[in-house]
Enzyme design. Structure first.
Site, PDB file in Angstrom:
ATOM      1  N   GLY A   1      21.135  62.947 -10.642  1.00  0.00           N
ATOM      2  CA  GLY A   1      20.150  63.977 -10.984  1.00  0.00           C
ATOM      3  C   GLY A   1      18.841  63.690 -10.251  1.00  0.00           C
ATOM      4  O   GLY A   1      18.439  62.528 -10.156  1.00  0.00           O
TER       5      GLY A   1
ATOM      6  N   VAL B   1      10.924  55.209   4.463  1.00  0.00           N
ATOM      7  CA  VAL B   1      10.913  55.554   5.894  1.00  0.00           C
ATOM      8  C   VAL B   1       9.687  54.951   6.587  1.00  0.00           C
ATOM      9  O   VAL B   1       9.801  54.274   7.627  1.00  0.00           O
ATOM     10  CB  VAL B   1      10.958  57.092   6.084  1.00  0.00           C
ATOM     11  CG1 VAL B   1      10.681  57.484   7.539  1.00  0.00           C
ATOM     12  CG2 VAL B   1      12.311  57.639   5.619  1.00  0.00           C
TER      13      VAL B   1
ATOM     14  N   ARG C   1      26.310  64.587  -7.378  1.00  0.00           N
ATOM     15  CA  ARG C   1      27.069  63.611  -8.178  1.00  0.00           C
ATOM     16  C   ARG C   1      28.442  63.585  -7.514  1.00  0.00           C
ATOM     17  O   ARG C   1      29.135  64.596  -7.488  1.00  0.00           O
ATOM     18  CB  ARG C   1      27.167  64.067  -9.624  1.00  0.00           C
ATOM     19  CG  ARG C   1      25.783  64.250 -10.297  1.00  0.00           C
ATOM     20  CD  ARG C   1      25.942  64.388 -11.796  1.00  0.00           C
ATOM     21  NE  ARG C   1      24.769  64.935 -12.450  1.00  0.00           N
ATOM     22  CZ  ARG C   1      23.707  64.225 -12.854  1.00  0.00           C
ATOM     23  NH1 ARG C   1      23.675  62.935 -12.644  1.00  0.00           N
ATOM     24  NH2 ARG C   1      22.707  64.810 -13.481  1.00  0.00           N
TER      25      ARG C   1
ATOM     26  N   ASP D   1      21.876  55.179 -12.957  1.00  0.00           N
ATOM     27  CA  ASP D   1      22.851  54.083 -13.020  1.00  0.00           C
ATOM     28  C   ASP D   1      24.167  54.385 -12.303  1.00  0.00           C
ATOM     29  O   ASP D   1      24.790  53.488 -11.745  1.00  0.00           O
ATOM     30  CB  ASP D   1      23.057  53.577 -14.449  1.00  0.00           C
ATOM     31  CG  ASP D   1      23.576  54.646 -15.381  1.00  0.00           C
ATOM     32  OD1 ASP D   1      23.624  55.825 -14.962  1.00  0.00           O
ATOM     33  OD2 ASP D   1      23.941  54.302 -16.518  1.00  0.00           O
TER      34      ASP D   1
ATOM     35  N   THR E   1      15.118  58.408 -11.835  1.00  0.00           N
ATOM     36  CA  THR E   1      15.670  59.258 -12.891  1.00  0.00           C
ATOM     37  C   THR E   1      14.581  59.535 -13.919  1.00  0.00           C
ATOM     38  O   THR E   1      13.756  58.656 -14.183  1.00  0.00           O
ATOM     39  CB  THR E   1      16.886  58.612 -13.600  1.00  0.00           C
ATOM     40  OG1 THR E   1      17.151  59.318 -14.819  1.00  0.00           O
ATOM     41  CG2 THR E   1      16.658  57.156 -13.957  1.00  0.00           C
ATOM     42  N   ILE E   2      14.619  60.733 -14.497  1.00  0.00           N
ATOM     43  CA  ILE E   2      13.612  61.022 -15.527  1.00  0.00           C
ATOM     44  C   ILE E   2      13.927  60.286 -16.834  1.00  0.00           C
ATOM     45  O   ILE E   2      13.084  60.193 -17.713  1.00  0.00           O
ATOM     46  CB  ILE E   2      13.499  62.541 -15.827  1.00  0.00           C
ATOM     47  CG1 ILE E   2      14.817  63.114 -16.362  1.00  0.00           C
ATOM     48  CG2 ILE E   2      13.015  63.299 -14.610  1.00  0.00           C
ATOM     49  CD1 ILE E   2      14.681  64.503 -16.985  1.00  0.00           C
ATOM     50  N   ASP E   3      15.175  59.783 -16.969  1.00  0.00           N
ATOM     51  CA  ASP E   3      15.633  59.299 -18.280  1.00  0.00           C
ATOM     52  C   ASP E   3      15.023  57.971 -18.739  1.00  0.00           C
ATOM     53  O   ASP E   3      15.066  57.654 -19.918  1.00  0.00           O
ATOM     54  CB  ASP E   3      17.164  59.142 -18.271  1.00  0.00           C
ATOM     55  CG  ASP E   3      17.873  60.464 -18.017  1.00  0.00           C
ATOM     56  OD1 ASP E   3      17.266  61.516 -18.252  1.00  0.00           O
ATOM     57  OD2 ASP E   3      19.041  60.432 -17.573  1.00  0.00           O
TER      58      ASP E   3
ATOM     59  N   ASP F   1      16.297  55.113 -18.359  1.00  0.00           N
ATOM     60  CA  ASP F   1      17.408  54.425 -19.021  1.00  0.00           C
ATOM     61  C   ASP F   1      17.935  53.246 -18.193  1.00  0.00           C
ATOM     62  O   ASP F   1      19.049  52.780 -18.416  1.00  0.00           O
ATOM     63  CB  ASP F   1      18.552  55.419 -19.300  1.00  0.00           C
ATOM     64  CG  ASP F   1      19.077  56.067 -18.026  1.00  0.00           C
ATOM     65  OD1 ASP F   1      18.426  55.948 -16.970  1.00  0.00           O
ATOM     66  OD2 ASP F   1      20.140  56.697 -18.083  1.00  0.00           O
TER      67      ASP F   1
ATOM     68  N   ARG G   1      19.758  61.945 -21.528  1.00  0.00           N
ATOM     69  CA  ARG G   1      21.147  61.479 -21.621  1.00  0.00           C
ATOM     70  C   ARG G   1      21.318  60.612 -22.871  1.00  0.00           C
ATOM     71  O   ARG G   1      21.019  61.081 -23.949  1.00  0.00           O
ATOM     72  CB  ARG G   1      21.527  60.713 -20.350  1.00  0.00           C
ATOM     73  CG  ARG G   1      22.979  60.850 -19.986  1.00  0.00           C
ATOM     74  CD  ARG G   1      23.257  60.101 -18.717  1.00  0.00           C
ATOM     75  NE  ARG G   1      22.834  60.832 -17.552  1.00  0.00           N
ATOM     76  CZ  ARG G   1      23.569  61.722 -16.908  1.00  0.00           C
ATOM     77  NH1 ARG G   1      24.779  61.986 -17.321  1.00  0.00           N
ATOM     78  NH2 ARG G   1      23.120  62.340 -15.855  1.00  0.00           N
TER      79      ARG G   1
ATOM     80  N   ARG H   1      12.774  68.434 -14.983  1.00  0.00           N
ATOM     81  CA  ARG H   1      13.071  67.719 -13.740  1.00  0.00           C
ATOM     82  C   ARG H   1      12.327  68.263 -12.529  1.00  0.00           C
ATOM     83  O   ARG H   1      12.521  67.765 -11.413  1.00  0.00           O
ATOM     84  CB  ARG H   1      14.586  67.782 -13.474  1.00  0.00           C
ATOM     85  CG  ARG H   1      15.415  66.924 -14.399  1.00  0.00           C
ATOM     86  CD  ARG H   1      16.414  66.060 -13.653  1.00  0.00           C
ATOM     87  NE  ARG H   1      17.257  66.784 -12.741  1.00  0.00           N
ATOM     88  CZ  ARG H   1      18.549  67.056 -12.963  1.00  0.00           C
ATOM     89  NH1 ARG H   1      19.132  66.658 -14.080  1.00  0.00           N
ATOM     90  NH2 ARG H   1      19.255  67.681 -12.062  1.00  0.00           N
TER      91      ARG H   1
HETATM   92  O1  F6P Z   1      19.928  62.042 -15.654  1.00  0.00           O
HETATM   93  C1  F6P Z   1      19.006  63.072 -15.587  1.00  0.00           C
HETATM   94  C2  F6P Z   1      19.454  64.248 -16.429  1.00  0.00           C
HETATM   95  O2  F6P Z   1      18.465  65.263 -16.306  1.00  0.00           O
HETATM   96  C3  F6P Z   1      19.735  63.952 -17.892  1.00  0.00           C
HETATM   97  O3  F6P Z   1      18.568  63.841 -18.654  1.00  0.00           O
HETATM   98  C4  F6P Z   1      20.625  65.101 -18.260  1.00  0.00           C
HETATM   99  O4  F6P Z   1      21.481  64.767 -19.326  1.00  0.00           O
HETATM  100  C5  F6P Z   1      21.404  65.347 -17.009  1.00  0.00           C
HETATM  101  O5  F6P Z   1      20.664  64.756 -15.943  1.00  0.00           O
HETATM  102  C6  F6P Z   1      21.666  66.783 -16.697  1.00  0.00           C
HETATM  103  O6  F6P Z   1      22.512  66.817 -15.590  1.00  0.00           O
HETATM  104  P1  F6P Z   1      22.766  68.100 -14.712  1.00  0.00           P
HETATM  105  O7  F6P Z   1      21.528  68.366 -13.903  1.00  0.00           O
HETATM  106  O8  F6P Z   1      23.917  67.729 -13.850  1.00  0.00           O
HETATM  107  O9  F6P Z   1      23.038  69.222 -15.658  1.00  0.00           O
END
Ligand code: F6P
Length: 319
Positions: free
Chosen positions: A11, A24, A72, A103, A125-127, A129, A171, A252
């Site tokens: 993400g 860079v 992904r 991760d 990542t915004i999470d 985690d 997440r 995001r």
């Molecule tokens: O890992 C970042 C995240 O925005 C999570 O907070 C969320 O669960 C997931 O990605 C959403 O994924 P996607 O953009 O594939 O729907």
């Protein structure tokens, strides 16, 4: 290393562009050749790689998203995919790779390190985690977006004496909910790290309305389940008009905060310097203001520590 590549994966998060720019520009500063991979591991496996120069990363520090795009990628989970990815780097004499992502992205970097590519992971990542770093790139911006949304919700909720249930991302991690909840004065914060029961949340809401509150904010981390279900379950127990807001991918996007830009710049430069020093298979992070590189395997197998003190503080202050 003489030549490195950079990619963004998983993400996206605000500040990824600032990190790409740092990788860079630092690489060029230190005399390395530097390449960018488009669309994360998918582009690595499908050979979508181009040489970068100083100007290729101009005017991006302030932009959300990632100019390298991201994906992904299931193929990267197979040994065949991993070998193709490593071969595509080797045929250009690229011996180092900086992976910016969460991760899942770190797992790919771990595999490539095992195949002899020198890798560094940056926590994008915004999470928030990822273990062995206090903050991930994008977290600060995402929390700011949630706080701003809750400020707006408060205005209208108090005009109508309503309750607002706000579902946020993260997440399996409750950090966005916890930080945004504390910063916005939420009444209840429901997160996967702390068990809760909906009756208590509803009782608290009723009691607070009786005691003169004109609105109520409940922040629900997506990791505890559907905000819709939780909202239904709360409203069936209270005689208060409660509305659900799912913030979704709004969290995001947008320009990264100065904190995310600075973190991205520091970590991008640090990753390049670690590669030059011969290090590999590490996840970079910041702990108590110090830049650190931790064995990537350790990073992906360790659960991020939860800040219980912060949770208790939010609870104490939200009466
Ligand atoms: O890992 C970042 C995240 O925005 C999570 O907070 C969320 O669960 C997931 O990605 C959403 O994924 P996607 O953009 O594939 O729907």
């Amino acid at each position: 290393v003489k030549s490195i590549a950079v990619l963004t994966s998983g993400g996206d998060s605000q500040g990824m562009n600032a990190a790409v720019r740092a990788v860079v520009r630092s690489a060029i500063y230190y005399g390395l050749d530097v390449y960018a991979v488009q669309r994360g591991y998918y582009g690595l496996i499908h050979d979508d790689i181009r040489k970068m120069d100083l100007r290729s990363v101009g005017d991006i520090i302030q932009r959300g998203g990632t100019i390298l795009q991201t994906a992904r990628c299931k193929e990267m989970m197979t040994l065949e995919g991993q070998k193709t990815a490593a071969d595509n780097l080797r045929k250009r004499d690229i011996d180092g790779l900086v992976v910016i992502g969460g991760d899942g992205s770190y797992q790919g970097a771990d595999k490539l390190a095992q195949l002899g590519i020198k890798t560094m992971g940056l926590p994008g990542t915004i999470d928030n985690d990822i273990s062995y770093t206090d903050y991930t790139i994008g977290f600060d911006t995402a929390v700011g977006i949630v706080v701003d949304a809750i400020n707006k919700l408060r205005d209208t909720m108090s005009s109508h004496e309503r309750a607002s249930i706000v579902e946020v991302m993260g997440r399996h991690c409750g950090d966005i909910a916890l930080h945004a909840g504390l910063a916005s004065g939420a009444e209840s914060i429901l997160i996967p790290e702390v068990p809760f029961n909906v009756e208590d949340v509803a009782d608290r809401m009723k009691e607070n309305f009786v005691n003169g509150k004109r609105h109520s904010i409940v922040v629900v981390a997506e990791g505890v389940g559907s905000g819709e279900e939780i909202a239904k379950s709360i409203t069936s127990r209270v005689n208060i008009d409660a509305r659900l807001t799912v913030l979704g991918h709004i969290q995001r996007g947008g320009t990264p905060t100065h904190k995310d830009r600075i973190l991205a710049s520091q970590l991008g430069d640090f990753a390049v310097r670690q590669l030059i020093a011969g290090d590999s298979g590490k996840g970079c992070g910041v702990i108590n203001g110090q830049l650190v590189a931790t064995d990537i395997h350790k990073v992906i197998t360790t659960k991020k520590e939860f800040n219980m003190d912060m949770y208790e503080l939010a609870l104490r202050l939200s009466q």
